[in-house]
Motif scaffolding. Structure first.
Motif, mmCIF file in Angstrom:
data_model
loop_
_atom_site.group_PDB
_atom_site.id
_atom_site.type_symbol
_atom_site.label_atom_id
_atom_site.label_comp_id
_atom_site.label_asym_id
_atom_site.label_seq_id
_atom_site.Cartn_x
_atom_site.Cartn_y
_atom_site.Cartn_z
ATOM 1 N N ALA A 125 0.847 -1.196 0.000
ATOM 2 C CA ALA A 125 0.000 0.000 0.000
ATOM 3 C C ALA A 125 0.881 1.245 0.000
ATOM 4 C CB ALA A 125 -0.902 -0.009 1.237
ATOM 5 N N ALA A 126 0.379 2.318 -0.587
ATOM 6 C CA ALA A 126 1.104 3.609 -0.653
ATOM 7 C C ALA A 126 2.512 3.399 -1.200
ATOM 8 C CB ALA A 126 1.145 4.280 0.720
ATOM 9 N N SER A 127 2.662 2.533 -2.189
ATOM 10 C CA SER A 127 4.004 2.320 -2.730
ATOM 11 C C SER A 127 4.012 2.540 -4.235
ATOM 12 C CB SER A 127 4.544 0.937 -2.347
ATOM 13 O OG SER A 127 4.020 -0.048 -3.142
ATOM 14 N N VAL A 128 4.037 3.810 -4.603
ATOM 15 C CA VAL A 128 4.089 4.222 -6.010
ATOM 16 C C VAL A 128 5.519 4.660 -6.296
ATOM 17 C CG1 VAL A 128 3.143 5.804 -7.733
ATOM 18 C CG2 VAL A 128 1.708 5.028 -5.835
ATOM 19 N N GLY A 129 6.084 4.227 -7.427
ATOM 20 C CA GLY A 129 7.454 4.585 -7.753
ATOM 21 C C GLY A 129 7.615 6.082 -7.996
#
Ligand code: FMN
Length: 373
Positions: free
Chosen positions: A202-206
């Protein structure tokens, strides 16, 4: 080409490079070196008692007259700290059982009881930042809200806060912060959210996808963080619309960083695919080098205690590992940029090298007249 951006003008720095206020790593020497070189050095305020924080701020001012920042966490699990009495007995037993396996390997006595709560230091540290009129207040894992921002503004303190999602960036903008740091999932250390998310994914966008979205969502300068370690990263971040870059891992591997030598050495040796995002070290999701602790804890199937209580529970293990210079039982925070790090320079040299490389990258791009190579 000077690379003077809105960020530079806003806080009065020469180069759009920010050094992260890394807990346990960013002391006065590192901060003064980065600020003296024209970037923004940021002092770590996490878990630092207020009198010590004041001394550290004054020490930076003895070393440099340039702007600098102080970092605090504002995570909801720290203000106030989680009450350890609310944790189920069976959970404590399971966690201590797994940690006791590690303790045995390190020659430590077993522990069965409840761990202490995390220290309650943030409000006192914030008062110190206000009283000392620190040039920049840097926030990880939290939203200061309009009232705290107003208190800073009335004293001429700029507020910079870090997020991992577009939605959180909008919340910070509504709170009135001056600078938003967009933390891509490549980043080392803790994922900058103020509520623990359901999973490591979760909440792990590059960084590449997150930065331009946050640039579009807010009107204040955006600083790109996560996976950046050289001048190529600076040019790429500016092309995405960022006004600067924030680096953590690169500055851990410098002479002035307070990180243990075994940790710095590991950063020189390890590759980008050797990091992991885990909550086993502190109870919050963070990216670190994989080691025996992260692997064996996960394999044990033990639960994880609430945010920062997990860290207090395992603290004796980390201290013992530190004492015997053993990186296998110590949280060696690191981002995916670790594979780009091959030397241990002074921090001022890192700033100078990034600027040199960025100029060369831009010159090479324009020499080609925009044609792909
Ligand atoms: C060793 C280490 C400690 C960190 N400690 C903090 C901290 O105390 N507060 C904070 O806001 N961010 C902290 N961070 C996260 C950084 O602010 C930043 O998001 C990250 O380092 C950027 O990615 P990079 O490591 O690839 O440069 C830390 C990062 C590292 C590597």
């Amino acid at each position: 080409m000077t690379f003077r951006t809105a960020l530079c003008d806003l806080i009065g720095i020469d180069h759009p490079i920010v050094q992260s206020g890394m807990g346990g790593v960013a002391g006065p020497d590192l901060v003064a070196e980065v600020s003296g070189a024209g970037g923004l050095g940021v002092l770590a305020g996490l878990n630092v008692p207020p009198d010590d924080l004041r001394r550290m701020i004054r020490r930076v001012r003895e070393l440099t007259a340039r702007p600098f920042g102080v970092n605090l966490w504002l995570h909801t699990a720290l203000r106030p700290p989680v009450d350890v009495a609310t944790i189920a007995e069976a959970t404590v037993r399971a966690v201590q059982g797994t940690l006791n396996g590690f303790r045995e390997r390190l020659g430590l006595a077993p522990t069965v009881g409840r761990p202490p709560a995390a220290p309650d230091l943030i409000d006192a540290a914030f008062r110190v930042i206000l009283e000392e009129r620190v040039p920049v207040w840097s926030i990880g894992l939290g939203d200061p809200g309009p009232a705290m921002v107003r208190e800073c503004r009335s004293r001429g303190i700029k507020v910079m806060a870090m997020v991992a999602t577009v939605e959180d960036a909008r919340t910070l903008a509504a709170s009135g912060v001056d600078i938003v740091v967009a933390q891509g999932s490549e980043a080392g250390g803790h994922r900058s959210t103020w509520v623990k998310r359901a999973s490591a994914e979760a909440a792990s966008v590059g960084t590449m996808a997150l930065v331009p979205q946050i640039v579009d969502a807010v009107r204040v300068p955006v600083v790109a963080a996560g996976g950046i370690a050289d001048g190529r990263g600076l040019v790429a971040a500016l092309a995405l619309g960022a006004s600067g870059i924030l680096l953590g891992t690169r500055f851990v591997a410098t002479r002035e960083s307070a990180a243990a030598e075994f940790w710095k050495k590991s950063l020189l040796e390890r590759d980008s695919d050797e990091t992991t995002v885990t909550d086993a070290f502190t109870g919050l999701y963070a990216r670190a080098l994989q080691n025996t602790f992260s692997r064996d804890y996960t394999a044990s199937g033990a639960p994880v205690l609430p945010p920062l209580v997990q860290r207090s529970a395992a603290n004796d293990v980390y201290l013992a590992a530190l004492k015997r210079a053993d990186g296998e039982y110590y949280p060696m925070w690191s981002g995916q940029s670790v594979g780009l790090i091959h030397d241990l320079p002074g921090a001022a040299e890192v700033v100078a090298a990034i600027m040199r490389e960025a100029r060369a990258v831009l010159a090479a791009l324009s020499d080609r007249g925009g044609r792909p190579s």
